[in-house]
Design an enzyme around this catalytic site. Structure first.
Site, PDB file in Angstrom:
ATOM      1  N   LYS A  13       4.508   7.458  13.037  1.00  0.00           N
ATOM      2  CA  LYS A  13       3.189   8.056  13.291  1.00  0.00           C
ATOM      3  C   LYS A  13       2.326   7.083  14.070  1.00  0.00           C
ATOM      4  CE  LYS A  13       0.788   5.386  10.217  1.00  0.00           C
ATOM      5  NZ  LYS A  13      -0.310   4.450  10.598  1.00  0.00           N
ATOM      6  N   ALA A  92       4.509  -2.724  11.449  1.00  0.00           N
ATOM      7  CA  ALA A  92       4.169  -2.373  12.831  1.00  0.00           C
ATOM      8  C   ALA A  92       3.028  -1.385  12.932  1.00  0.00           C
ATOM      9  CB  ALA A  92       5.405  -1.799  13.525  1.00  0.00           C
ATOM     10  N   GLY A  93       2.606  -0.791  11.797  1.00  0.00           N
ATOM     11  CA  GLY A  93       1.541   0.203  11.838  1.00  0.00           C
ATOM     12  C   GLY A  93       2.018   1.594  12.181  1.00  0.00           C
ATOM     13  N   LEU A  94       3.339   1.817  12.178  1.00  0.00           N
ATOM     14  CA  LEU A  94       3.900   3.115  12.544  1.00  0.00           C
ATOM     15  C   LEU A  94       4.351   3.933  11.345  1.00  0.00           C
ATOM     16  CD1 LEU A  94       6.033   2.043  15.652  1.00  0.00           C
ATOM     17  CD2 LEU A  94       3.722   3.008  15.634  1.00  0.00           C
ATOM     18  N   GLY A  96       6.775   3.601   9.051  1.00  0.00           N
ATOM     19  CA  GLY A  96       8.197   3.867   8.859  1.00  0.00           C
ATOM     20  C   GLY A  96       8.609   4.043   7.408  1.00  0.00           C
ATOM     21  N   GLY A  97       8.252   3.088   6.548  1.00  0.00           N
ATOM     22  CA  GLY A  97       8.648   3.173   5.146  1.00  0.00           C
ATOM     23  C   GLY A  97       8.046   4.369   4.438  1.00  0.00           C
ATOM     24  N   SER A  98       6.785   4.659   4.728  1.00  0.00           N
ATOM     25  CA  SER A  98       6.124   5.811   4.115  1.00  0.00           C
ATOM     26  C   SER A  98       6.793   7.113   4.530  1.00  0.00           C
ATOM     27  CB  SER A  98       4.645   5.839   4.504  1.00  0.00           C
ATOM     28  OG  SER A  98       3.964   4.708   4.011  1.00  0.00           O
ATOM     29  N   ASP A 131      -0.001   6.196   2.865  1.00  0.00           N
ATOM     30  CA  ASP A 131       0.384   6.988   4.040  1.00  0.00           C
ATOM     31  C   ASP A 131       1.393   8.082   3.720  1.00  0.00           C
ATOM     32  OD1 ASP A 131      -1.265   5.662   5.786  1.00  0.00           O
ATOM     33  OD2 ASP A 131       0.304   4.384   6.642  1.00  0.00           O
TER      34      ASP A 131
END
Length: 290
Positions: A13, A92-94, A96-98, A131
């Site tokens: 995201k 990274a602020g994207l 991924g884990g969430s 998130d």
């Protein structure tokens, strides 16, 4: 893991806006943010199994503290196997884990993981991370509270992003600690950049969205991480009008109205080889697909 496992995309995201509000008595911060899922992300493979099993192509992420494992365990006694193909950079602020965790919950809710105990997907998502609830919406959304108030914004425009991933990592907790030390103005909801961005996104008004892109973390993160500041400068030099930090970093991105423009920006970015580039579309998925 066998080769016949089914696969699901766990989309990354971006935050078109990220407003950090006051610290609450419980220690969490309020936020307002417009988030958009991308057609790029991790892949979750899954298949029935006699007992739960999890593996990852990144051995350092294969432990029981991975959000995929925590999401699966929250479903009771899971009888399926999962394998995670990690594509989204970490810290990274994207998201991924969430997204990985939310994908497990969505698969379970759709019956694709076989019989599971009844569960409240939103409650589980809230327990896993701020998130995670957003990714249950499967589309762009206005996110408020501490991440638990998610207002879907409907089908997304066919826009693209150019992402630059610098050789840096950002601790979200540290970023919040820095922001707490700043004297910031109170921003009432009725003048929120996030509301403006959400309405412009629903209209498909690219220029209006690009104009209002905003991230409260950007200045403080750039001050502490020169590679991130360099990535933003490189996007500007490549023709991006208003590049932005993704989440609390470390990735940065530029918005593009179409694939051609996104790829043109990516090609023009002048950074060293340890800066990764990703070109991806907004993701139109499921019930929100036009």
């Amino acid at each position: 893991m066998g080769t016949a496992m089914a696969r699901a995309l766990a989309p990354a995201k971006i935050n078109l806006t990220l407003e950090v509000l006051a610290r609450r008595p419980d220690g969490y911060h309020g936020v307002r943010s417009v988030m958009v899922p991308l057609g790029f992300g991790d892949e979750v493979e899954y298949e029935p199994a006699a007992e739960f099993a999890f593996s990852c192509d990144r051995p350092d992420l294969a432990g029981d503290d991975n959000l995929v494992v925590r999401a699966a365990r929250a479903l009771g006694g899971p009888r399926f196997a999962l394998h995670l193909h990690k594509r989204v950079p970490t810290q990274a602020g994207l998201g991924g884990g969430s997204s990985d965790a939310a994908t497990v919950l969505l698969l379970a809710a759709a019956g694709r993981l076989g019989p599971v105990e009844p569960f409240d997907a939103l409650a589980v998502a809230r327990s896993l991370g701020s998130d995670v609830p957003f990714f249950l919406s499967e589309t762009a959304a206005l996110v408020e509270g501490t991440g638990e108030r998610v207002t879907p914004l409907g089908a997304v425009p066919p826009w693209w992003v150019t992402i630059v991933a610098p050789p840096a990592a950002v601790s979200t907790a540290h970023a919040y600690a820095r922001i707490d030390r700043l004297q910031r103005e109170v921003r009432p909801r009725n003048v929120s950049r996030s509301l403006v961005a959400g309405e412009a996104l629903q209209r498909g008004d690219f220029t209006a969205v690009e104009d209002v892109l905003w991230n409260d973390f950007q200045q403080i993160v750039c001050e502490e991480a020169p590679p991130i500041a360099r990535a933003l400068d490189a996007l500007r030099e490549a023709g991006a009008r208003n590049p932005l930090l993704a989440g609390s970093g470390a990735c940065v991105f530029a918005l593009a109205p179409d694939r051609e423009r996104a790829e043109t920006i990516a090609t023009a970015v002048r950074v060293s080889d340890d800066f990764a580039r990703i070109v991806a579309p907004f993701r139109a998925a499921g019930r929100w697909r036009a």
